[in-house]
Write an enzyme that holds these catalytic residues in place. Structure first.
Site, mmCIF file in Angstrom:
data_model
loop_
_atom_site.group_PDB
_atom_site.id
_atom_site.type_symbol
_atom_site.label_atom_id
_atom_site.label_comp_id
_atom_site.label_asym_id
_atom_site.label_seq_id
_atom_site.Cartn_x
_atom_site.Cartn_y
_atom_site.Cartn_z
ATOM 1 N N LEU A 133 -1.876 7.041 -6.246
ATOM 2 C CA LEU A 133 -3.208 7.402 -6.308
ATOM 3 C C LEU A 133 -3.804 8.689 -6.154
ATOM 4 O O LEU A 133 -4.266 9.640 -7.000
ATOM 5 C CB LEU A 133 -4.205 6.259 -5.862
ATOM 6 N N PRO A 136 -3.272 16.264 -5.209
ATOM 7 C CA PRO A 136 -4.026 17.673 -4.155
ATOM 8 C C PRO A 136 -5.306 17.861 -4.500
ATOM 9 O O PRO A 136 -5.990 18.230 -3.341
ATOM 10 C CB PRO A 136 -3.055 18.784 -4.876
ATOM 11 N N SER A 140 -10.351 11.567 -1.399
ATOM 12 C CA SER A 140 -11.562 10.560 -1.389
ATOM 13 C C SER A 140 -12.241 10.214 -2.786
ATOM 14 O O SER A 140 -12.657 9.217 -2.920
ATOM 15 C CB SER A 140 -12.579 10.934 -0.458
ATOM 16 N N ILE A 165 2.234 10.826 -0.792
ATOM 17 C CA ILE A 165 2.538 9.473 -1.130
ATOM 18 C C ILE A 165 3.624 9.023 -0.220
ATOM 19 O O ILE A 165 4.596 9.650 0.205
ATOM 20 C CB ILE A 165 3.424 9.771 -2.566
ATOM 21 N N GLN A 343 -4.343 8.519 28.993
ATOM 22 C CA GLN A 343 -4.971 8.979 30.226
ATOM 23 C C GLN A 343 -4.511 8.075 31.434
ATOM 24 O O GLN A 343 -4.491 8.592 32.596
ATOM 25 C CB GLN A 343 -6.452 8.628 30.049
ATOM 26 N N GLU A 370 -5.740 5.475 3.220
ATOM 27 C CA GLU A 370 -6.321 4.599 2.240
ATOM 28 C C GLU A 370 -7.841 4.330 2.491
ATOM 29 O O GLU A 370 -8.576 3.545 2.638
ATOM 30 C CB GLU A 370 -5.910 3.178 2.804
#
Length: 391
Positions: A133, A136, A140, A165, A343, A370
């Site tokens: 999906l 470059p 979003s 991918i 920590q 995702e």
């Protein structure tokens, strides 16, 4: 006698079959996956044979119908299996989640003939999938993708580049979203592309801070011909198919994040119970005990959230907002818990001799893949307050 230290996570599973399935997964993960995870991640080795083993054990197609070789299990069960795999090695857990995502389009939108032809190989362990999906220039903003599919008689010709991918270059099949029409979300269609299709190639894998055993690469399509029988759903339906898959995929990421967080808590707890300072175990110090309590509470809350979303999905109710909440909360929890684990181990936590530094590096990517956690907040807010006003 009271027992101390990491304990097996208690589960509420709907059937005896599901309990046996989770026991099988836990045994396989601890026997075959976890022992070599650190060394194989350091070497950047992709565990293809592990996915074959998982497939042979019946764990690679759990949420899909038995008639096509799947496990016929509800998402509530599948996600807990995924959590166990991710706790042993995130490369494996995430790989199963991505493969499940790649199968979604055929399983839910494919024709009867497409399901009969393709799903048995996908679900039986002989094939591994990838989901194409992102690009470059469109991450979003997935609806802005530029990879194009042009009709040519009974075929489609695909040209473009997909980015980030998982399994790029290693997959046997790619579920590809490409622009077959005009601009915007309604001009996108979905295609099932064989991994050995002429014109398909992968760039060298990205050099990542974590998940080094999982190949992430750009995938190039240079005149890749795909017959119309490999178009999934109707022309222009691709973006709706993609969003439906991502809702379920986000639950997979939430489960993986919970597994990583649980593994980090177990490692940290085991260490502080044995490490002594000032003539007593460091686990006796209240400040550290409070950190452990907060870590465990966040993990349990995340697990309850992703399972609640899974039950909505299993019952056929809307679950998109809850899936976004689960992905957001569980991955933020994984980042916090793994950081706290480092920590708690002090200087040792910063060395590769202990696994918590690897868990911390791996947790970071789960806040990004995702749909970034900023996108998850937008999804949740949209369900609460409606779309943003632009006027």
């Amino acid at each position: 006698m009271q027992s101390y230290g990491p304990q097996p996570v208690s589960r509420q599973l709907p059937t005896e079959e599901a309990r046996d399935l989770l026991a099988l997964t836990r045994d396989l993960a601890q026997r075959e996956i976890a022992p070599g995870a650190a060394a194989e991640e350091e070497a950047g080795r992709f565990p293809r044979e592990t996915f074959t083993l998982i497939g042979e054990a019946g764990l690679l197609g759990l949420p899909y119908p038995e008639e096509y070789g799947g496990g016929g299990q509800p998402y509530e069960v599948y996600l807990q299996v995924l959590e166990e795999l991710a706790a042993a090695r995130l490369t494996v857990g995430l790989g199963v989640s991505v493969h499940t995502l790649a199968c979604h389009a055929v399983a839910h939108y494919g024709s009867k003939e497409q399901r009969a032809e393709h799903l048995p190989g996908m679900l039986g362990g002989t094939q591994l999938g990838a989901y194409c999906l992102s690009e470059p220039t469109s991450g979003s903003d997935a609806a802005a993708l530029r990879t194009r599919a042009a009709r040519d008689g009974d075929d489609w010709t695909i040209d473009g580049t997909k980015a980030w991918i998982t399994h790029g270059g290693a997959a046997d099949f790619y579920t590809v979203l490409a622009r077959s029409g005009g601009e915007g979300a309604h001009g996108i269609s979905a295609y099932l592309v064989p991994g050995d299709a002429p014109g398909l190639s992968a760039a060298p894998p990205e050099r990542k801070m974590g998940l080094k055993g999982s190949p992430t690469a750009q995938v190039h399509f240079d005149g890749v011909r795909v017959p119309d029988t490999r178009r999934i759903g109707e022309p222009g339906q691709g973006f709706a198919i993609a969003l439906g898959a991502l809702d379920s995929g986000r639950l997979g990421i939430a489960a993986c994040a919970t597994g990583v967080a649980q593994a980090a808590l177990d490692a940290a707890l085991g260490y502080v119970l044995e490490r002594r300072q000032f003539d007593r175990p460091v686990a006796d110090f209240q400040g550290l005990r409070f950190m452990l309590a907060d870590m465990a509470t966040r993990i349990e809350a995340g697990r309850a959230l992703y399972l609640a979303a899974a039950r909505l999905r299993d019952s056929g109710q809307p679950f998109s907002a809850r899936a976004a909440m689960a992905k957001l909360f569980c991955t933020d929890t994984a980042m916090q818990v793994t950081t706290d684990a480092v920590q708690l181990l002090g200087g040792y936590g910063y060395t590769a001799d202990f696994p918590v530094e690897r868990y911390m590096r791996e947790a970071k990517v789960l806040q990004i893949v995702e749909g970034t956690n900023q996108i998850q907040r937008m999804v949740v807010a949209r369900h609460l307050a409606g779309p943003e006003s632009r006027g």
